[in-house]
Scaffold this motif. Structure first.
Motif, short mmCIF file in Angstrom:
data_model
loop_
_atom_site.label_atom_id
_atom_site.label_comp_id
_atom_site.label_asym_id
_atom_site.label_seq_id
_atom_site.Cartn_x
_atom_site.Cartn_y
_atom_site.Cartn_z
N ALA A 128 0.85 -1.03 0.27
CA ALA A 128 -0.06 0.41 0.14
C ALA A 128 1.05 0.77 0.15
O ALA A 128 1.92 1.64 0.56
CB ALA A 128 -0.94 -0.15 1.55
N ALA A 129 0.88 2.26 -0.81
CA ALA A 129 1.42 3.34 -1.50
C ALA A 129 0.93 4.07 0.38
O ALA A 129 0.26 4.15 0.12
CB ALA A 129 1.08 4.05 -2.15
N ALA A 130 2.04 4.67 0.82
CA ALA A 130 1.83 5.30 1.67
C ALA A 130 1.45 6.69 0.70
O ALA A 130 1.47 6.73 -0.35
CB ALA A 130 3.03 6.20 2.42
N PRO A 131 0.54 7.69 1.05
CA PRO A 131 -0.28 8.87 1.20
C PRO A 131 0.70 10.09 0.96
O PRO A 131 2.04 9.84 1.43
CB PRO A 131 -1.11 9.56 2.71
N GLU A 132 0.96 9.99 -0.69
CA GLU A 132 1.60 11.31 -1.40
C GLU A 132 2.10 12.54 -0.19
O GLU A 132 1.27 12.85 0.64
CB GLU A 132 0.97 12.05 -2.17
N HIS A 133 2.93 12.81 -0.25
CA HIS A 133 4.09 13.65 0.96
C HIS A 133 3.83 14.92 0.14
O HIS A 133 4.44 15.33 -1.02
CB HIS A 133 4.85 13.70 0.48
N ALA A 134 3.22 15.56 0.21
CA ALA A 134 2.56 17.51 -0.73
C ALA A 134 3.88 18.31 0.41
O ALA A 134 3.98 18.22 1.64
CB ALA A 134 1.16 17.71 0.54
N ASN B 27 22.00 -4.44 0.94
CA ASN B 27 21.58 -5.34 2.20
C ASN B 27 20.60 -4.56 2.40
O ASN B 27 20.64 -3.20 2.84
CB ASN B 27 22.57 -5.33 3.19
N PHE B 28 19.50 -4.83 2.71
CA PHE B 28 17.95 -4.28 2.83
C PHE B 28 17.75 -4.56 3.86
O PHE B 28 18.12 -5.72 4.65
CB PHE B 28 16.85 -5.25 1.98
N CYS B 29 17.74 -3.35 5.36
CA CYS B 29 17.65 -3.42 6.84
C CYS B 29 16.41 -2.89 7.09
O CYS B 29 16.27 -2.00 7.16
CB CYS B 29 18.69 -3.21 7.76
N TRP B 30 14.92 -3.72 7.02
CA TRP B 30 13.91 -2.89 6.88
C TRP B 30 13.01 -2.91 8.52
O TRP B 30 13.70 -3.70 8.90
CB TRP B 30 12.95 -3.77 5.58
N CYS B 31 11.98 -2.46 8.10
CA CYS B 31 11.19 -2.54 9.35
C CYS B 31 9.80 -2.99 9.31
O CYS B 31 9.78 -2.61 8.56
CB CYS B 31 11.48 -1.31 10.32
N SER B 32 9.40 -3.63 10.07
CA SER B 32 8.00 -4.32 10.08
C SER B 32 7.80 -4.26 8.81
O SER B 32 6.71 -4.08 8.18
CB SER B 32 7.05 -2.94 11.17
N ALA B 33 8.81 -5.71 8.51
CA ALA B 33 8.07 -5.61 6.58
C ALA B 33 7.01 -6.46 6.61
O ALA B 33 6.98 -6.95 4.98
CB ALA B 33 9.56 -6.29 6.53
N ASP B 34 6.06 -6.62 7.31
CA ASP B 34 4.87 -6.85 7.18
C ASP B 34 3.62 -5.56 6.95
O ASP B 34 2.85 -6.31 6.69
CB ASP B 34 4.32 -8.68 8.56
N GLN B 35 4.14 -5.49 6.95
CA GLN B 35 2.72 -3.94 7.36
C GLN B 35 2.71 -3.81 5.55
O GLN B 35 3.84 -2.86 5.03
CB GLN B 35 3.03 -2.71 7.80
N PRO B 36 1.78 -3.36 4.99
CA PRO B 36 1.37 -2.74 3.26
C PRO B 36 2.65 -1.82 3.28
O PRO B 36 3.28 -1.38 1.86
CB PRO B 36 0.32 -2.60 2.94
N GLU B 37 2.51 -0.93 4.52
CA GLU B 37 2.87 0.82 3.74
C GLU B 37 4.39 0.43 3.62
O GLU B 37 5.35 0.60 2.83
CB GLU B 37 3.36 1.36 5.10
N ARG B 38 5.20 -0.77 4.42
CA ARG B 38 6.60 -0.75 4.23
C ARG B 38 7.03 -1.31 3.24
O ARG B 38 8.23 -1.72 2.77
CB ARG B 38 6.64 -1.76 5.80
N LEU B 39 5.93 -2.49 3.14
CA LEU B 39 6.04 -3.53 2.12
C LEU B 39 6.33 -3.05 0.83
O LEU B 39 7.09 -2.60 -0.41
CB LEU B 39 5.29 -4.62 1.55
N TYR B 40 5.76 -1.49 0.23
CA TYR B 40 5.42 -0.50 -0.86
C TYR B 40 6.57 -0.10 -0.70
O TYR B 40 7.82 -0.18 -2.23
CB TYR B 40 4.31 0.54 -0.59
N GLN B 41 7.23 0.64 0.55
CA GLN B 41 8.58 0.99 0.28
C GLN B 41 9.88 0.00 -0.39
O GLN B 41 10.44 0.57 -0.82
CB GLN B 41 9.28 1.46 2.28
N LEU B 42 9.62 -1.11 0.36
CA LEU B 42 10.85 -2.00 0.08
C LEU B 42 10.41 -1.87 -1.72
O LEU B 42 11.93 -2.38 -2.37
CB LEU B 42 9.87 -3.27 0.80
N ARG B 43 9.10 -2.16 -2.14
CA ARG B 43 9.29 -2.88 -3.57
C ARG B 43 9.82 -1.31 -4.61
O ARG B 43 11.05 -1.79 -4.85
CB ARG B 43 7.99 -2.53 -3.85
#
Lengths: 956, 250
Positions: A595-601, A716-732
């Protein structure tokens, strides 16, 4: 009758610094033996000592001044390298039987008793050590204390248990969270299995008509863990069907290799412990970067040390065994002055180390691990941010060198295990250390994280193993294949090697143990350090075992590889495990939502900036930018004598972005390494952060003289909370950025590693729940082979009058997430962030370097063009006079693509002709200041800002 | 001239044996790297060797204090062989961990000198300017009076028993000093000490890491300036002479 003991006490003489030791050893025979031990252990100039035995005492001095003494010693079962060395010396002198065990306590002599408890508390980590206070007088008497021993008792010790898998899903998940229940009903520690995994396991065994054993469950948990199988990175995601790894990382490499065609440099990618590329016609180099975040959070020193010696083993276990030639490190840490205490439990009984202690510990861990292994450690970075308080990130990497063919003609990148080969375990013995390390690093750090997941390194044991393997055995053709025992221990290494033959049989009762009483499942998954697994033809087993023995390294035959299709383990003639190989290596695929995070304005208001001088002062003194000479001096970066580009450069010795070594002194080739990361930007624009990190790591290579046709990348991807859709979006998006950057520059990814749950869940000092997640951090590491080290360019300006060029597009004015924005606390909401830049071309600069036209070069990275200019200037001890017409913001944006180059005045015209995107911006001066666009900054003041709070000093 | 045979020790965490062998090879010696455990099996191991080098490293992890454990192994195995080598005019060099070991062998048994933890408490890897001064050693003959060389140690502070420094000076064994204040707090700013007429040298700096001109931290600036002036930089640094001295001393 209990055993009799002698105590050997070694103390620094009055007025001497340093620590002492008390060794408890099997009783020495007589006075002559005592004198012999005293002679071997006590330095006659600076130390005093005594040998206390049931028959009496021999001592350098009969009495010692009364002083308070602090004692620190390992908890029972924790690796005790000091005792091991002491016992080897005594056995060598014939004073104790070979293989006898002893116990070592480290001693600190204090002038007074006041303050002793506080000092003692700062000296040890209660997870692995214990401390006490005594006196010199007491040390001079034989204490009747028995050395502590591990006593493992319990009803299920030494048993193989059958496991009932519950029927309902909630119970299954609870089972995964708490682990296989022992006979006391308590779980043995987290398994980290997903619900889908558990259902698949239940179904598999239902079809077999039997219950799984505990060791089978543990094996599946290890093998299917996020840490070992990278489930998230391989899961189906929207926009990356088939998985992020296949789509973006391996996908980029495939395209690059196809485009490079005959000039492809890849020799081994993604399939082995490291990635390998061509060095020259006869040799290859391999590279791997690992993380050791969870262990370092609990025990900073041990975690970082086992991180570096662990990744050394990835190199030793690459192909037929590569020689480590360079270490690199990277730390993402909380700030030095963060005094907060945080706890894993609400009652406050399980504190995490304070920030200061964490930082000192991880720095020291890499120091001891690297220095004791004789591997140069020139390359590293430090990044400080409050969000690394819960889980620090500790990166450790190793470059290795290996002949492309062995003397017997075999391709050295091929393993080649055959059915019937013996399985040899070599190195350290197995204990409870590191049990559940792999599954533990796959979940968040909280109260249930097991302390046994902490490991202690013994670099000298590994150095002996490494020397025997790389310099003596490899080229004799006695070893068919080898791999590292890392996360998951034997279960992972044998499980992987058995894939080649299609099966293996392991005799767990034959595995040498540190102490009796381990259960078969523990032997199988223990992550006790300094071990490797080998495949050896039966007729060569004795020669291999004997050779290791002659080097003081234990090697034991513990089974054989088969083609049975089954991974079998036996325990005292009982079958403990019989897992179908196909089932074992087919973890159910995950499919995850993004899930994309809300667009940053952004409001995009041009910030009011202070003078250029003030901005430069702020950036050069910023935590990530300032000096680190004390740290660099503690890491041996000269060993192996191959240094051609050092971590400190120029007359003033500023720390550099790129370093290089010659691994073979009789060949001209060199290997260069760089690192790059933009985690703060990743939160706003993960795609741009990744593209620009790839660009920066490669730009740093081009600046130091490398060419991108012989470069490679590691992720090396050191992510956080990678089961959350927003974090997975960032990962992708970050993975997509890796792909686009690599494909644009035609540089392949050759290796990588990910760590998905860098989250801490615990409590503050008032018992309030607290959660700290690390920044989503993508580290890009790059390496390049230079056919001739003579191309190497350093970053410092060389002479007054030299021309300065800006090579690349004019900087943007986006200051978002930059070092300057951080240093001046600019309003983040008002700032735009730099764009992803994928169209860069560095070929013309490569050509100018080849012609010897480049006197200095530095890539603009953290701190932008301003920091690059200041660093070249300060390093060379020279001033500048430049005119660009840029805004102040343009000087400090961290947008991609720029390199600051200097050339001799007489070479300027030729350089400008050859490099079309080069823009002359001024001259190097002999003056005391940096004159930039009509503003003036003092060289001396900048150097002072850079030096004032250097990183890596030993804390008092 | 017959090529002199140089033995370089290895094992148990020594780690500079290959670059030390490279330096001696460049100087003209025939070099052999031997694990201490193999040499210990052979009573004639050193019988036709002329040069013995104990290289740098971290033998036994410095667990008992730098050099102690390896020295114990060496004394138990090679004591006679080393003494014989020195008696017939051979050259012995201990570098860094090798120096720490050498001071604990019988060659320095009565010297009252040791290497203690650095005064600052931490390991130091950095370049230093050295001075050839005081007594004399054939290892150091003909070197520049001052030359640069890196150190890399945690226990490099020369310390003496009462009267030890005076005896060393009287015997001409104070052969190498830091040009400035010793970074590790060494007595008399000593960086290297010698015995047996200077043929046995224990030095903390690493000459094998200053062998090639590109080793020097100022190399890149020097190379740029030399190119502009149409000069070639020499391929070797000042310490090649140290290794050549061992070859020509025989």
């Amino acid at each position: 009758m209990s055993q009799a003991w002698s105590e050997i006490v070694i103390l620094p003489c009055e007025g001497q610094s340093g620590t002492g030791l008390r060794l408890t050893v099997p009783a020495l025979a007589d006075e002559a033996a005592g004198l012999s031990a005293l002679g071997a252990f006590v330095d006659p100039v600076t130390e005093t000592g005594a040998v206390l035995s049931p028959w009496g005492t021999v001592a350098r001095e009969l009495t010692v001044p009364a002083r308070t003494v602090l004692l620190v010693s390992p908890l029972p079962g924790v690796t005790d390298p000091i005792a091991k060395t002491a016992m080897e010396v005594l056995a060598d002198l014939g004073l104790v039987p070979a293989g006898a065990e002893g116990y070592a306590e480290r001693l600190w002599v204090e002038e007074s008793a006041a303050g002793a408890p506080a000092k003692l508390a700062s000296l040890f980590n209660p997870l692995i050590e214990r401390g006490s206070v005594t006196t010199t007088k007491a040390l001079w008497r034989l204490s009747d204390a028995e050395p502590p021993k591990v006593r493992l008792t319990g009803e299920d010790v030494g048993l193989v248990l059958d496991v009932d898998l519950p029927d309902d899903d909630d119970a299954l998940l609870a089972f995964s969270r708490h682990g296989v229940p022992g006979s006391d009903g308590k779980g043995r520690g987290p398994l980290g299995l997903q619900l889908g995994d558990l259902r698949a396991i239940r179904k598999h065994f239902a079809a077999l008509g039997r219950r799984p054993t505990d060791i089978e469950i543990e094996t599946l948990a290890q093998t299917w863990s996020e840490h070992c199988k990278h489930r998230l990175f391989n899961a189906d995601l929207a926009g990356a069907e088939g998985g992020l790894f296949k789509t973006f990382i391996a996908g980029a490499t495939k395209k690059v290799r196809a485009a490079r065609g005959e000039d492809d440099i890849c020799l081994s990618v993604f399939s082995d412990n490291a990635g390998g590329i061509v060095f020259d016609d006869d040799y290859l180099v391999c590279d791997k970067v690992e993380t050791h975040n969870s262990p370092s959070a609990l025990d900073p020193y041990g975690g970082a040390m086992t991180g570096i010696v662990g990744v050394n083993r990835d190199c030793l276990g690459f192909g037929q065994g590569a020689q480590p030639i360079l270490n690199r490190y990277g730390f993402c840490l909380p700030h030095y002055d963060d005094a907060s205490m945080i706890y894993r439990d609400q009652a406050g009984d399980s504190p995490l180390p304070r920030a200061r202690r964490l930082i000192d510990g991880v720095i020291k861990g890499i120091e001891d691990g690297g220095n004791q292994s004789g591997i140069p450690t020139p390359q590293g970075f430090l990044m400080f941010d409050d969000r690394y308080r819960g889980k620090p990130l500790v990166f450790a990497g190793t470059v290795g060198l290996m002949p492309r063919r062995l003397p017997d003609g075999r391709d050295a990148t091929i393993k080649g295990t055959q059915p019937g080969d013996a399985i040899i375990m070599v190195g350290g013995r197995v204990g409870k250390d590191g049990i559940h390390g792999a599954t533990f690093s796959s979940v968040a750090l909280d109260e249930s994280s097991p302390a046994t997941a902490v490991q202690i390194g013994d670099p000298i044991t590994q150095k002996r193993l490494s020397d025997a393997l790389i310099f003596e055995l490899r080229d004799r053709g006695l070893i068919r294949a080898l791999t590292d025992n890392g996360a998951g221990g034997l279960s992972s290494s044998i499980g992987e090697m058995a894939e080649e033959t299609g099966g293996a049989e392991i005799w767990l009762d034959q595995v040498p143990l540190k102490y009796p009483g381990l259960s078969p499942w523990e032997i199988w998954i223990s992550e006790a350090q300094e071990r490797m697994s080998l495949a050896v033809q039966p007729e060569n087993v004795q020669a291999v075992v004997d050779h290791f023995a002659s080097r003081g390294v234990e090697a034991t035959e513990i089974g054989q590889f088969t083609d049975s299709g089954t991974l079998v383990a036996t325990w005292n003639d009982q079958q403990a495990m019989a897992l179908d190989m196909a089932f074992l290596h087919e973890a159910p695929r995950l499919s995850l939502p993004v899930a994309a995070a809300p667009e940053h304005a952004t409001r995009a208001i041009a910030p009011e900036l202070p003078s250029l001088a003030e901005c430069l002062m702020a950036v050069m003194g910023a935590p990530n930018m300032r000096g680190r000479t004390p740290l660099i001096s503690r890491y041996d970066h000269e060993v192996q004598a191959g240094s051609v580009l050092k971590p400190l450069q120029g007359l003033n010795g500023l720390h550099a972005d790129a370093t290089a070594v010659r691994p073979l002194l009789d060949r001209p080739g060199a290997v260069a390494v760089t690192q790059s990361l933009f985690p703060r930007l990743t939160e706003r624009d993960p795609y741009a952060a990744a593209v620009n990190a790839v660009d920066l790591s490669l730009r740093q290579l081009v600046a130091m003289g490398a060419t991108l046709d012989r470069a490679a990348l590691l992720d090396n991807f050191c992510w956080c909370s990678a089961d959350q859709p927003e974090r997975l979006y960032q990962l992708r998006e970050a993975a997509r950025g890796c792909h686009d950057g690599a494909v644009q520059h035609l540089v392949p990814f050759v290796s990588g590693k990910d760590s998905m749950f860098n989250d801490f869940k615990g409590f503050d000092d008032e018992g309030n729940a607290l959660a700290v997640s690390a920044l989503p951090t993508l580290l890009i590491s790059a390496l390049a082979v230079l056919p001739d080290w003579g191309r190497v360019v350093s970053m410092d300006f060389k002479a007054a009058g030299d021309a300065i060029f800006w090579v690349g597009p004019a900087p943007e004015s986006a200051l978002g997430r930059s070092e300057l924005a951080q240093a001046l606390s600019l309003d983040d909401e008002a700032l735009e962030t730099p764009a992803a830049r994928v169209e860069a071309d560095y070929a013309s600069l490569e050509a100018a370097t080849a012609q010897g036209l480049v006197a200095s070069a530095i890539a603009a990275g953290w701190g932008g063009a301003g920091a690059a200019l200041a660093r070249s200037s300060l390093a060379g001890g020279l001033g500048v006079h430049v005119e660009t017409g840029w805004t102040r913001a343009q000087w400090f944006t961290e947008s991609a693509g720029g390199i600051l180059v200097s050339t001799a005045a007489e070479d300027a015209a030729a350089f400008a002709r050859l490099v079309p995107q080069a823009r002359p911006i001024g001259l190097v001066s002999a003056g005391d200041s940096l004159e930039i666009d009509g503003e003036v900054a003092s060289k001396e003041a900048l150097l002072d800002a850079y030096r004032r709070h250097e990183s890596g000093k030993i804390s008092q | 001239m017959k090529q002199p045979r140089a033995i370089i020790l290895a094992g148990h965490g020594l780690n500079c044996e290959r670059e030390t062998a490279f330096a001696l090879t460049q100087a003209g010696a025939h070099t052999e790297i031997h694990h201490i455990n193999d040499l210990g099996q052979d009573v004639n191991a050193l019988s036709d060797a002329h040069i013995l080098a104990i290289p740098g490293g971290f033998s036994f992890g410095d667990h008992l204090g730098a050099g102690k454990a390896f020295a114990s192994a060496l004394n138990a195995r090679l004591d006679d062989g080393i003494s014989a080598l020195v008696e017939r005019g051979g050259m012995v060099l201990g570098i860094c961990n090798g120096a720490q070991i050498l001071l604990k062998t019988t060659l320095f048994a009565e010297a009252g000198v040791t290497l203690a933890p650095n005064a600052g408490g931490s390991y130091l890897c950095q370049w230093e300017t050295l001075r050839v001064t005081g007594g004399a050693s054939p290892w150091l003959t003909g070197l520049h009076d001052r030359f640069d060389c890196p150190i890399a140690h945690g226990e490099g502070r020369f310390a003496f028993a009462p009267g030890g420094l005076e005896s060393l000076k009287a015997a001409g064994g104070d052969v190498l000093r830091y040009a400035g204040t010793a970074p590790n707090g060494a007595t008399d700013d000593l960086a290297g000490v010698a015995t047996h007429g200077g043929r046995v040298l224990a030095m903390m700096p690493h000459p094998e890491r200053a062998l090639l001109s590109h080793h020097h931290p100022d190399f890149h600036r020097q190379a740029v300036l030399a190119r502009r002036e149409g000069r070639d930089l020499p391929a070797f640094g000042p310490t090649l002479k140290l290794f050549e001295n061992a070859v020509t001393a025989l």
